[in-house]
Write a protein that holds these residues in place. Sequence first.
Motif, PDB file in Angstrom:
ATOM      1  N   PRO A   1       0.842  -1.194   0.000  1.00  0.00           N
ATOM      2  CA  PRO A   1       0.000   0.000   0.000  1.00  0.00           C
ATOM      3  C   PRO A   1       0.881   1.250   0.000  1.00  0.00           C
TER       4      PRO A   1
ATOM      5  N   GLY B   1       3.531   8.186   1.321  1.00  0.00           N
ATOM      6  CA  GLY B   1       4.800   7.926   0.638  1.00  0.00           C
ATOM      7  C   GLY B   1       6.028   8.485   1.335  1.00  0.00           C
TER       8      GLY B   1
ATOM      9  N   THR C   1       0.563  10.481   6.392  1.00  0.00           N
ATOM     10  CA  THR C   1      -0.743  10.168   6.976  1.00  0.00           C
ATOM     11  C   THR C   1      -0.591   9.518   8.352  1.00  0.00           C
TER      12      THR C   1
HETATM   13  C1  FAD Z   1      12.781  13.800   6.663  1.00  0.00           C
HETATM   14  C2  FAD Z   1      11.723  12.987   7.361  1.00  0.00           C
HETATM   15  C3  FAD Z   1      11.546  13.148   8.716  1.00  0.00           C
HETATM   16  C4  FAD Z   1      10.589  12.419   9.388  1.00  0.00           C
HETATM   17  N1  FAD Z   1      10.447  12.590  10.735  1.00  0.00           N
HETATM   18  C5  FAD Z   1       9.536  11.875  11.410  1.00  0.00           C
HETATM   19  C6  FAD Z   1       9.380  12.022  12.818  1.00  0.00           C
HETATM   20  O1  FAD Z   1      10.063  12.811  13.465  1.00  0.00           O
HETATM   21  N2  FAD Z   1       8.458  11.261  13.436  1.00  0.00           N
HETATM   22  C7  FAD Z   1       7.663  10.370  12.747  1.00  0.00           C
HETATM   23  O2  FAD Z   1       6.824   9.716  13.353  1.00  0.00           O
HETATM   24  N3  FAD Z   1       7.776  10.212  11.417  1.00  0.00           N
HETATM   25  C8  FAD Z   1       8.689  10.949  10.735  1.00  0.00           C
HETATM   26  N4  FAD Z   1       8.810  10.766   9.384  1.00  0.00           N
HETATM   27  C9  FAD Z   1       7.962   9.744   8.718  1.00  0.00           C
HETATM   28  C10 FAD Z   1       6.600  10.306   8.337  1.00  0.00           C
HETATM   29  O3  FAD Z   1       5.833  10.550   9.481  1.00  0.00           O
HETATM   30  C11 FAD Z   1       5.834   9.360   7.394  1.00  0.00           C
HETATM   31  O4  FAD Z   1       4.802  10.143   6.853  1.00  0.00           O
HETATM   32  C12 FAD Z   1       5.195   8.165   8.042  1.00  0.00           C
HETATM   33  O5  FAD Z   1       6.141   7.375   8.706  1.00  0.00           O
HETATM   34  C13 FAD Z   1       4.572   7.255   6.996  1.00  0.00           C
HETATM   35  O6  FAD Z   1       3.331   7.756   6.600  1.00  0.00           O
HETATM   36  P1  FAD Z   1       2.960   7.850   5.087  1.00  0.00           P
HETATM   37  O7  FAD Z   1       1.528   8.206   5.031  1.00  0.00           O
HETATM   38  O8  FAD Z   1       3.900   8.764   4.413  1.00  0.00           O
HETATM   39  O9  FAD Z   1       3.098   6.335   4.626  1.00  0.00           O
HETATM   40  P2  FAD Z   1       3.888   5.543   3.426  1.00  0.00           P
HETATM   41  O10 FAD Z   1       5.260   6.059   3.368  1.00  0.00           O
HETATM   42  O11 FAD Z   1       3.043   5.694   2.216  1.00  0.00           O
HETATM   43  O12 FAD Z   1       3.787   4.120   3.988  1.00  0.00           O
HETATM   44  C14 FAD Z   1       4.601   3.633   5.047  1.00  0.00           C
HETATM   45  C15 FAD Z   1       4.410   2.126   5.223  1.00  0.00           C
HETATM   46  O13 FAD Z   1       3.123   1.824   5.730  1.00  0.00           O
HETATM   47  C16 FAD Z   1       2.377   1.027   4.823  1.00  0.00           C
HETATM   48  N5  FAD Z   1       1.007   1.568   4.868  1.00  0.00           N
HETATM   49  C17 FAD Z   1       0.656   2.881   4.696  1.00  0.00           C
HETATM   50  N6  FAD Z   1      -0.664   3.036   4.907  1.00  0.00           N
HETATM   51  C18 FAD Z   1      -1.164   1.811   5.196  1.00  0.00           C
HETATM   52  C19 FAD Z   1      -2.468   1.345   5.522  1.00  0.00           C
HETATM   53  N7  FAD Z   1      -3.513   2.170   5.599  1.00  0.00           N
HETATM   54  N8  FAD Z   1      -2.627   0.031   5.788  1.00  0.00           N
HETATM   55  C20 FAD Z   1      -1.563  -0.822   5.724  1.00  0.00           C
HETATM   56  N9  FAD Z   1      -0.304  -0.423   5.437  1.00  0.00           N
HETATM   57  C21 FAD Z   1      -0.113   0.875   5.176  1.00  0.00           C
HETATM   58  C22 FAD Z   1       3.076   1.166   3.496  1.00  0.00           C
HETATM   59  O14 FAD Z   1       2.892   0.037   2.685  1.00  0.00           O
HETATM   60  C23 FAD Z   1       4.513   1.354   3.918  1.00  0.00           C
HETATM   61  O15 FAD Z   1       5.087   0.102   4.205  1.00  0.00           O
HETATM   62  C24 FAD Z   1       9.759  11.502   8.681  1.00  0.00           C
HETATM   63  C25 FAD Z   1       9.917  11.342   7.297  1.00  0.00           C
HETATM   64  C26 FAD Z   1      10.894  12.076   6.633  1.00  0.00           C
HETATM   65  C27 FAD Z   1      11.059  11.881   5.153  1.00  0.00           C
END
Ligand code: FAD
Lengths: 159, 291
Positions: free
Chosen positions: B30, B34, B111
């Motif tokens: 999924p 991202g 998200t």
């Molecule tokens: C520079 C940087 C700094 C960051 N700092 C922090 C921080 O301080 N604290 C923090 O918590 N995070 C941090 N993050 C991570 C950020 O919060 C991400 O957004 C989060 O970890 C993943 O959410 P996403 O929606 O982007 O998911 P994605 O990147 O799209 O997915 C992450 C994983 O979850 C799976 N997945 C996603 N949605 C679902 C669903 N509904 N059901 C089943 N599986 C699913 C995907 O397949 C993938 O394996 C950082 C990221 C970056 C690039």
Amino acid sequence: MERVPITVTVNGRRISAVVEPRMTLADFLREELGLTGTKLGCEHGVCGSCTVLWDGAAVRSCLVLAAQADGANITTIEGLATDGTLHPVQQAFWEAHALQCGFCTPGMVLTAVALLAENPNPSEEEIREALSGNLCRCTGYQNIVRAVQLAARHERAGT
Amino acid sequence: MKPPAFAYERPQSLNEALEVLAREGAEARPLAGGQSLIPMLALRLARPTVLVDLGGIAGLDELSLEDGTLVAGAMVRQRRLERDPLVAQHLPLLAAATRLVGHPAIRNRGTLGGSLAHADPSAEYPAVALALEAELVIRGPSGERSVPAREFFLGPFTTALADGELLTAVRFPLPSAATGWGIAEVARRHGDFALAGAVTLLERAADGTCVRAAIALFGVATRPVRATAAEQALVGQPLTVETFREAAARATEAIDEPLSDVHGSAAYRKQIVPVVVRRALEAAAQRLQAT
Ligand SMILES: Cc1cc2nc3c(=O)[nH]c(=O)nc-3n(C[C@H](O)[C@H](O)[C@H](O)COP(=O)(O)OP(=O)(O)OC[C@H]3O[C@@H](n4cnc5c(N)ncnc54)[C@H](O)[C@@H]3O)c2cc1C
Ligand code: FES
Ligand code: FES
């Protein structure tokens, strides 16, 4: 891999294209549209140099697929100046000497534009927090913070 | 730093998404915001053959209040949790935790569900879910199930989600009016992942003592953990700086496998755990006083 048809608006221009799924928005802008003002530093989300505006909000174009941008309205650094007049934030970066090599500048400027659109009168703390995800290897940040303060003053004064 | 080739699907409904995942098996992933998955692809730490973009599914990004529970869809963007009036009014802890997640540009795309499913041991939301005893709502080929946060996080980047399942929503029970909350972390820069962090909830009885305490740690163990010994040291006690100091000292008992990396050694992380716990407890007590 099956290519994906998309329609995006970039700097006010509607563009239809067919992209490879793995192509990031950054590569689409730079390589397909020739908009090389968007810089690529780390290509994995830590430097902020690829920041663009997506429906007005700052996003990292190396962390979005071009395929996901279908229907989005994107602004890059090339889209800020109007008829040869710099955007107030660009003007302020120039006046406050907020750039040296300029590599981080497009990302810094767009991040500042998004901040000021939401918060026209940010404190220094808020500016530093908003820019904390953008790395600069040259300036030491002081003048970048000053430029954002200057841009905020200019924009509030309507100049 | 270019992702390997993969196919891209953008289903319009949850059922369609589940069908694609069932058809493609373990090689499908999924895609939510991202913000963790695309870096993993760029670094080639993940090589899925199909990405199933959840961004086109209606109804996964809803926020609502259902008798004493805040229900947040998995695709609610982090930026919205930071600013939504419903969250600010009923669960300000969630908004405060969000401000510690990365940077605005990350939160604009990232998200809630993505962060929980990713299960980074240093992430804020898993600890918030654990402290609040949230329920994670999961849909799979055989229907819906609900998993309590304490059974959801199994290890670094490992959860109770099976292949083919999707996290669809999170149910956060709202703390009682006599509950104060706190969150504190130590990170190298604002927005960086925590080297140690704590989420606290303190419920006060009419006589001013503590009736219930919840302390969840992040950034220190292989998954978010509750500091049970520290919690027990608070119950029945007056909410004073001395009690907090004593309880905080016991928080490290919850850590069996401390994290250690170039940003912070295990010894360092263990040393700052009592500090973040004490700060988060003091913040919770201050909020109680303000009510
Ligand atoms: C520079 C940087 C700094 C960051 N700092 C922090 C921080 O301080 N604290 C923090 O918590 N995070 C941090 N993050 C991570 C950020 O919060 C991400 O957004 C989060 O970890 C993943 O959410 P996403 O929606 O982007 O998911 P994605 O990147 O799209 O997915 C992450 C994983 O979850 C799976 N997945 C996603 N949605 C679902 C669903 N509904 N059901 C089943 N599986 C699913 C995907 O397949 C993938 O394996 C950082 C990221 C970056 C690039
Ligand atoms: S190139 Fe996108 S964040 Fe560094
Ligand atoms: S001016 Fe050179 S990186 Fe910022």
